[in-house]
Design a protein around this motif. Sequence first.
Motif, short mmCIF file in Angstrom:
data_model
loop_
_atom_site.label_atom_id
_atom_site.label_comp_id
_atom_site.label_asym_id
_atom_site.label_seq_id
_atom_site.Cartn_x
_atom_site.Cartn_y
_atom_site.Cartn_z
N THR A 283 0.80 -1.23 0.00
CA THR A 283 0.00 0.00 0.00
C THR A 283 0.83 1.27 0.00
O THR A 283 0.28 2.36 -0.15
CB THR A 283 -0.93 0.04 1.24
OG1 THR A 283 -0.13 -0.02 2.43
CG2 THR A 283 -1.94 -1.08 1.21
N ASN A 284 2.12 1.16 0.19
CA ASN A 284 3.01 2.32 0.30
C ASN A 284 2.62 3.21 1.48
O ASN A 284 2.78 4.43 1.43
CB ASN A 284 3.02 3.15 -1.00
CG ASN A 284 3.56 2.36 -2.16
OD1 ASN A 284 4.58 1.69 -2.03
ND2 ASN A 284 2.88 2.42 -3.28
N CYS A 285 2.10 2.61 2.52
CA CYS A 285 1.71 3.35 3.73
C CYS A 285 2.79 3.19 4.80
O CYS A 285 3.59 2.25 4.78
CB CYS A 285 0.38 2.82 4.27
SG CYS A 285 -1.02 3.15 3.21
N CYS B 30 -6.48 0.79 -0.87
CA CYS B 30 -5.79 1.62 0.13
C CYS B 30 -4.39 2.05 -0.31
O CYS B 30 -3.66 2.66 0.47
CB CYS B 30 -5.71 0.86 1.45
SG CYS B 30 -7.30 0.64 2.25
N ARG B 31 -3.99 1.71 -1.54
CA ARG B 31 -2.66 2.07 -2.00
C ARG B 31 -2.48 3.57 -2.15
O ARG B 31 -3.40 4.28 -2.49
CB ARG B 31 -2.37 1.42 -3.36
CG ARG B 31 -2.02 -0.03 -3.23
CD ARG B 31 -1.96 -0.68 -4.56
NE ARG B 31 -0.67 -0.46 -5.21
CZ ARG B 31 -0.38 -0.94 -6.39
NH1 ARG B 31 -1.26 -1.62 -7.08
NH2 ARG B 31 0.79 -0.71 -6.92
N LYS B 32 -1.26 3.99 -1.89
CA LYS B 32 -0.89 5.40 -2.08
C LYS B 32 0.19 5.44 -3.13
O LYS B 32 1.04 4.56 -3.21
CB LYS B 32 -0.38 6.00 -0.79
CG LYS B 32 -1.44 6.08 0.28
CD LYS B 32 -0.93 6.78 1.49
CE LYS B 32 -2.07 6.84 2.50
NZ LYS B 32 -1.82 7.77 3.54
N LEU B 33 0.17 6.48 -3.93
CA LEU B 33 1.18 6.65 -4.96
C LEU B 33 2.49 7.13 -4.34
O LEU B 33 2.49 7.92 -3.40
CB LEU B 33 0.73 7.65 -6.02
CG LEU B 33 -0.45 7.23 -6.87
CD1 LEU B 33 -0.85 8.37 -7.80
CD2 LEU B 33 -0.09 6.00 -7.68
#
Length: 126
Positions: free
Chosen positions: A41-43, A121-124
């Motif tokens: 998710t890059n969280c 829920c992924r973030k760029l």
Amino acid sequence: MEKEKVIERLKQLGYEYVEEKDTNSLEFTISKTEQSILNATNCVVLPNELQYIAIDRACAEFLKLKKAFDQLQEFDMEQFAKTVSMGDVSITLSSEDSPEHKFDTIIEYMLTGNEEDIIRCRKLVW
């Protein structure tokens, strides 16, 4: 992710957690699962929306690890129902399948199911 919630879910799945022998394996699988979801998710922090998915995945990782090391002798694999429904997804197991095959199918679903929620829920990252 709270260790107590993972232990509670393991009990719901029929596994009796024994602190003396299971602590290290469970803590490892919880950390591994959480890091895997964070990477996907890059969280930086596990999103609340993914808490239950993370718990199921940690349980599946833990049970898969126990099975791989032949440490599930007392676990009742007969307990799994013919049909399992979670949200919009339903798995129907053949009554001819062995208990071990049913177990493997459920574990695999717990590990890979709900992928669309993780993607949501992924973030760029730039």
